[in-house]
Design a protein around this motif. Sequence first.
Motif, PDB file in Angstrom:
ATOM      1  N   ASN A  15      -3.343  -0.569   1.388  1.00 51.96           N
ATOM      2  CA  ASN A  15      -2.463  -1.490   2.096  1.00 51.96           C
ATOM      3  C   ASN A  15      -1.256  -1.851   1.244  1.00 51.96           C
ATOM      4  O   ASN A  15      -1.215  -1.600   0.036  1.00 51.96           O
ATOM      5  N   PHE A  16      -0.286  -2.439   1.903  1.00 50.86           N
ATOM      6  CA  PHE A  16       0.815  -3.162   1.272  1.00 50.86           C
ATOM      7  C   PHE A  16       0.630  -4.611   1.680  1.00 50.86           C
ATOM      8  O   PHE A  16       0.652  -4.927   2.871  1.00 50.86           O
TER       9      PHE A  16
ATOM     10  N   ILE B  68      -2.599  -6.406  -3.739  1.00 53.22           N
ATOM     11  CA  ILE B  68      -2.045  -7.721  -3.442  1.00 53.22           C
ATOM     12  C   ILE B  68      -1.023  -8.055  -4.521  1.00 53.22           C
ATOM     13  O   ILE B  68      -1.293  -7.887  -5.715  1.00 53.22           O
ATOM     14  N   GLY B  69       0.140  -8.536  -4.110  1.00 51.14           N
ATOM     15  CA  GLY B  69       1.162  -8.935  -5.075  1.00 51.14           C
ATOM     16  C   GLY B  69       2.024 -10.040  -4.508  1.00 51.14           C
ATOM     17  O   GLY B  69       1.998 -10.308  -3.308  1.00 51.14           O
ATOM     18  N   ASN B  70       2.781 -10.708  -5.402  1.00 48.03           N
ATOM     19  CA  ASN B  70       3.653 -11.779  -4.921  1.00 48.03           C
ATOM     20  C   ASN B  70       5.112 -11.360  -5.048  1.00 48.03           C
ATOM     21  O   ASN B  70       5.886 -11.892  -5.821  1.00 48.03           O
TER      22      ASN B  70
ATOM     23  N   ARG C 103      -1.033  -1.680   6.812  1.00 48.55           N
ATOM     24  CA  ARG C 103      -2.317  -1.028   6.551  1.00 48.55           C
ATOM     25  C   ARG C 103      -2.109   0.462   6.315  1.00 48.55           C
ATOM     26  O   ARG C 103      -1.375   1.126   7.051  1.00 48.55           O
ATOM     27  N   LEU C 104      -2.764   0.990   5.270  1.00 47.90           N
ATOM     28  CA  LEU C 104      -2.678   2.397   4.922  1.00 47.90           C
ATOM     29  C   LEU C 104      -4.064   3.023   4.983  1.00 47.90           C
ATOM     30  O   LEU C 104      -5.029   2.366   5.397  1.00 47.90           O
TER      31      LEU C 104
ATOM     32  N   VAL D 121       4.645  -5.136  -5.256  1.00 41.15           N
ATOM     33  CA  VAL D 121       3.651  -4.431  -4.453  1.00 41.15           C
ATOM     34  C   VAL D 121       4.004  -2.950  -4.346  1.00 41.15           C
ATOM     35  O   VAL D 121       3.129  -2.082  -4.467  1.00 41.15           O
ATOM     36  N   MET D 122       5.273  -2.633  -4.129  1.00 40.15           N
ATOM     37  CA  MET D 122       5.686  -1.233  -4.039  1.00 40.15           C
ATOM     38  C   MET D 122       5.417  -0.494  -5.340  1.00 40.15           C
ATOM     39  O   MET D 122       4.937   0.640  -5.343  1.00 40.15           O
TER      40      MET D 122
END
Length: 380
Positions: free
Chosen positions: A277-278, A254-256, A246-247, A261-262
């Motif tokens: 978030n990440f 959201i990523g797979n 959490r940021l 995601v980064m």
Amino acid sequence: MRLHEYQAKEVFADAGIPTPEAELATSVDEVVAVAERIGYPVAVKAQVHVGGRGKAGGIKLAEDVEEAEDVAEDILGMDLKGYKVDKVLVEEAVDFVDELYVGITLDRGEGKPVAMVSTEGGVNIEEVAEENPEAIAREHIDPAFGLHAYQARKVVYDAGVPRELARDVSSVLQTLYDLWESNDASDAEINPLMVTSDDDVVAADAVLNIDEDALFRHPDLAEMEEEAAEDELEAKANEYGFDYVRLDGNVGIIGNGAGLVMTTLDLVDYYGGEPANFLDIGGGAKAERVTNALDMVFSDENVDAVVFNIFGGITRGDEVAKGINEALEQFDEIPKKVVVRLAGTNAEEGREILNDELVTVEETLEGAVQRAVEYAEEAE
């Protein structure tokens, strides 16, 4: 694993770093009782895993019983950047004349730990690094030999710390490195390291983040994990098997895949947004998994828009699109605008399948991120 301030201070104090007298409290009556034992004035500090607690009203001073009651009532139970405050640290207020920053982290670019010192303590060190990077002195450390005394003195002098404080600050920095190394930490910092009128230094805050994969080597720290605990969203992420951090921003991500995601997170920042978030949902994107991810991000009150970055590899883009549609159709109302970028195997077919009444579809990641940042700005 992120330790709470009170936990990190226990570790620091045991290692010989000066810390204020303090006790944990979970009710107004306990706050008053602790304050009476310590003696006024005291600082009452919310114990949640967020930065900027002071600016958000999570740290307040109390000069007497009445103020202690009022402050405790204000902080206990408050929502602090999405975290409910259920415990506070009641701490002896430090009469200080200056604030410093000292920290140890890993410089991934150099592949070495780095010691950092700044005379601009008491403020967000990331802001200092961005706005006034020359205010932070740095010294890289060879992990085979550790932080030498001369290196600690050098970085302290390079930061402009007065000579009369240099020995004590250097000693704190060396102890901090020893703790960082011996506990398999990712970050160890004190911000601020307060300077008193008698030229003593006191750790008024404490950060110690531990590599979770190394906890088996540190059973004493592992025992703190449950106490340190995550908020509800982080607990959900563990339940669902997601990698989640959490940021403080308002653009949900959201990523797979961790790399996807980064990259998305970096682009949100690049285009002027703030990541919330990440969230890596891992391989595949079946409806249940997508639903769980969206439920988590939608539950974050800080989120104003969501960007989905999906690359179809083994899992085809059309299957991913079906999963996203099925997930969104389960919601009576879509609470935040969702932007989807699909790439990889059958991406074009996937984009055609996506229900554009429920999501905004973008062909490029840059376009998706820019659109999500725009939506978040409009919602503010």
